[in-house]
Design a protein around this motif. Structure first.
Motif, mmCIF file in Angstrom:
data_model
loop_
_atom_site.group_PDB
_atom_site.id
_atom_site.type_symbol
_atom_site.label_atom_id
_atom_site.label_comp_id
_atom_site.label_asym_id
_atom_site.label_seq_id
_atom_site.Cartn_x
_atom_site.Cartn_y
_atom_site.Cartn_z
ATOM 1 N N UNK A 1 3.290 -48.914 7.442
ATOM 2 C CA UNK A 1 3.006 -49.945 6.298
ATOM 3 C C UNK A 1 2.896 -48.819 4.807
ATOM 4 N N UNK A 2 2.280 -47.656 4.920
ATOM 5 C CA UNK A 2 2.253 -46.991 3.732
ATOM 6 C C UNK A 2 3.503 -46.455 3.636
ATOM 7 N N UNK A 3 4.259 -46.011 4.656
ATOM 8 C CA UNK A 3 5.565 -45.356 4.340
ATOM 9 C C UNK A 3 6.339 -46.335 3.424
ATOM 10 N N UNK A 4 6.281 -47.744 3.599
ATOM 11 C CA UNK A 4 6.969 -48.648 2.793
ATOM 12 C C UNK A 4 6.512 -48.594 1.585
ATOM 13 N N UNK A 5 5.186 -48.443 1.159
ATOM 14 C CA UNK A 5 4.811 -48.259 -0.140
ATOM 15 C C UNK A 5 5.182 -47.118 -0.761
ATOM 16 N N UNK A 6 5.176 -46.165 -0.176
ATOM 17 C CA UNK A 6 5.780 -44.751 -0.805
ATOM 18 C C UNK A 6 7.268 -44.965 -1.185
ATOM 19 N N UNK A 7 8.132 -45.656 -0.363
ATOM 20 C CA UNK A 7 9.552 -45.888 -0.606
ATOM 21 C C UNK A 7 9.746 -46.934 -1.536
ATOM 22 N N UNK A 8 8.887 -48.127 -1.793
ATOM 23 C CA UNK A 8 8.703 -48.981 -2.761
ATOM 24 C C UNK A 8 8.810 -48.437 -4.177
ATOM 25 N N UNK A 9 7.849 -47.213 -4.200
ATOM 26 C CA UNK A 9 7.441 -46.319 -5.410
ATOM 27 C C UNK A 9 8.711 -45.568 -5.814
ATOM 28 N N UNK A 10 9.397 -45.063 -4.661
ATOM 29 C CA UNK A 10 10.655 -44.201 -4.944
ATOM 30 C C UNK A 10 11.604 -45.313 -5.566
ATOM 31 N N UNK A 11 11.889 -46.543 -5.091
ATOM 32 C CA UNK A 11 12.634 -47.653 -5.842
ATOM 33 C C UNK A 11 12.178 -47.955 -7.193
ATOM 34 N N UNK A 12 10.762 -47.873 -7.553
ATOM 35 C CA UNK A 12 10.248 -48.132 -8.746
ATOM 36 C C UNK A 12 10.744 -46.891 -9.850
ATOM 37 N N UNK A 13 10.750 -45.695 -9.323
ATOM 38 C CA UNK A 13 10.880 -44.630 -9.977
ATOM 39 C C UNK A 13 12.418 -44.433 -10.352
ATOM 40 N N UNK A 14 13.437 -45.135 -9.692
ATOM 41 C CA UNK A 14 14.783 -45.195 -10.035
ATOM 42 C C UNK A 14 15.517 -46.332 -9.164
ATOM 43 N N UNK A 15 15.735 -47.344 -10.122
ATOM 44 C CA UNK A 15 16.114 -48.642 -9.444
ATOM 45 C C UNK A 15 17.546 -48.512 -8.667
ATOM 46 N N UNK A 16 18.375 -47.221 -8.718
ATOM 47 C CA UNK A 16 19.422 -46.925 -8.055
ATOM 48 C C UNK A 16 19.165 -46.734 -6.641
ATOM 49 N N UNK A 17 18.044 -46.431 -6.295
ATOM 50 C CA UNK A 17 17.694 -45.819 -4.952
ATOM 51 C C UNK A 17 17.783 -46.753 -3.862
ATOM 52 N N UNK A 18 19.052 -47.283 -3.556
ATOM 53 C CA UNK A 18 19.413 -48.195 -2.739
ATOM 54 C C UNK A 18 18.782 -47.767 -1.207
ATOM 55 N N UNK A 19 18.969 -46.470 -0.865
ATOM 56 C CA UNK A 19 18.636 -46.026 0.457
ATOM 57 C C UNK A 19 17.340 -46.414 0.816
ATOM 58 N N UNK A 20 16.170 -46.256 -0.287
ATOM 59 C CA UNK A 20 14.771 -46.482 -0.034
ATOM 60 C C UNK A 20 14.631 -47.947 -0.130
ATOM 61 N N UNK A 21 15.343 -48.800 -0.495
ATOM 62 C CA UNK A 21 15.164 -50.216 -0.560
ATOM 63 C C UNK A 21 15.742 -50.528 0.863
ATOM 64 N N UNK A 22 16.704 -49.908 1.457
ATOM 65 C CA UNK A 22 17.240 -50.297 2.894
ATOM 66 C C UNK A 22 15.949 -49.732 3.796
ATOM 67 N N UNK A 23 15.540 -48.647 3.504
ATOM 68 C CA UNK A 23 14.499 -48.280 4.486
ATOM 69 C C UNK A 23 13.269 -49.115 4.383
ATOM 70 N N UNK A 24 12.787 -49.514 3.163
ATOM 71 C CA UNK A 24 11.642 -50.348 3.248
ATOM 72 C C UNK A 24 11.972 -51.765 3.995
ATOM 73 N N UNK A 25 13.044 -52.224 3.739
ATOM 74 C CA UNK A 25 13.573 -53.405 4.379
ATOM 75 C C UNK A 25 13.155 -53.272 6.135
ATOM 76 N N UNK A 26 13.961 -52.247 6.643
ATOM 77 C CA UNK A 26 13.815 -51.748 7.858
ATOM 78 C C UNK A 26 12.251 -51.814 8.251
ATOM 79 N N UNK A 27 11.712 -50.807 7.450
ATOM 80 C CA UNK A 27 10.099 -50.729 7.957
ATOM 81 C C UNK A 27 9.334 -51.982 7.913
ATOM 82 N N UNK A 28 9.506 -52.816 6.878
ATOM 83 C CA UNK A 28 8.675 -54.080 6.899
ATOM 84 C C UNK A 28 9.067 -54.977 8.211
#
Length: 170
Positions: A102-129
């Motif tokens: 659950x915290x891993x997803x939060x970290x990756x949401x933060x990565x996406x917030x830092x750079x909205x082009x980070x679709x890998x973070x978005x995909x990993x968050x999706x998988x984790x959640x």
């Protein structure tokens, strides 16, 4: 387009191709994970992302490999300067290995917030959640990622697919 510390143009090309394969659920995606790291073994984000992807396979025998990737990423992060976004990936892997996906997803949401082009973070968050059954978070993240990235962009269709899946699951 996201800023990264990757040093080799070849590694960047391989990394982008790997992201495309992950987004498309291509059969070649797992095998292609090695290519960017072969081209640039000092790419900390690449090691952290590989560890995260290993954990998404939900196989106990891959936990040690993921931990090995974390050790490499941490060592590289102390030897070089990683971006805050790259640090989010390393942090995400560390907390997931500590049994807090659950915290891993939060970290990756933060990565996406830092750079909205980070679709890998978005995909990993999706998988984790999805894996942890956080359907409300799945939908909220998908909505936020689509809003931040947009739908007319190169990978907008993949994010819309994540949003459609999250909407259906809810």
């Amino acid at each position: 387009g996201a800023r990264t510390t990757i040093a080799s143009p070849d590694a960047l090309l391989h990394g982008n191709a790997t992201i495309e394969q992950i987004l498309a659920h291509a059969a070649a995606a797992p095998a292609s994970l090695a290519a960017p790291l072969d081209a640039d073994p000092a790419f900390a984000l690449g090691h952290a992302a590989k560890g995260l992807m290993l954990l998404t396979l939900a196989r106990r025998e891959l936990i040690a490999d993921a931990a090995g990737e974390l050790a490499i990423a941490r060592r590289l992060a102390t030897e070089t300067t990683v971006t805050p976004r790259e640090g989010c990936y390393i942090g995400a892997l560390a907390v997931w290995l500590a049994r807090r996906p659950d915290l891993a997803a939060v970290h990756l949401d933060e990565a996406m917030a830092l750079d909205n082009r980070d679709v890998l973070a978005a995909k990993l968050v999706h998988a984790i959640r999805f894996m942890i059954g956080d359907l409300t978070g799945l939908l909220a993240s998908a909505r936020a990622h689509v809003a931040a990235y947009g739908t007319a962009s190169l990978h907008g269709g993949y994010l819309l697919g994540c949003l459609a899946f999250a909407t259906e699951e809810n």
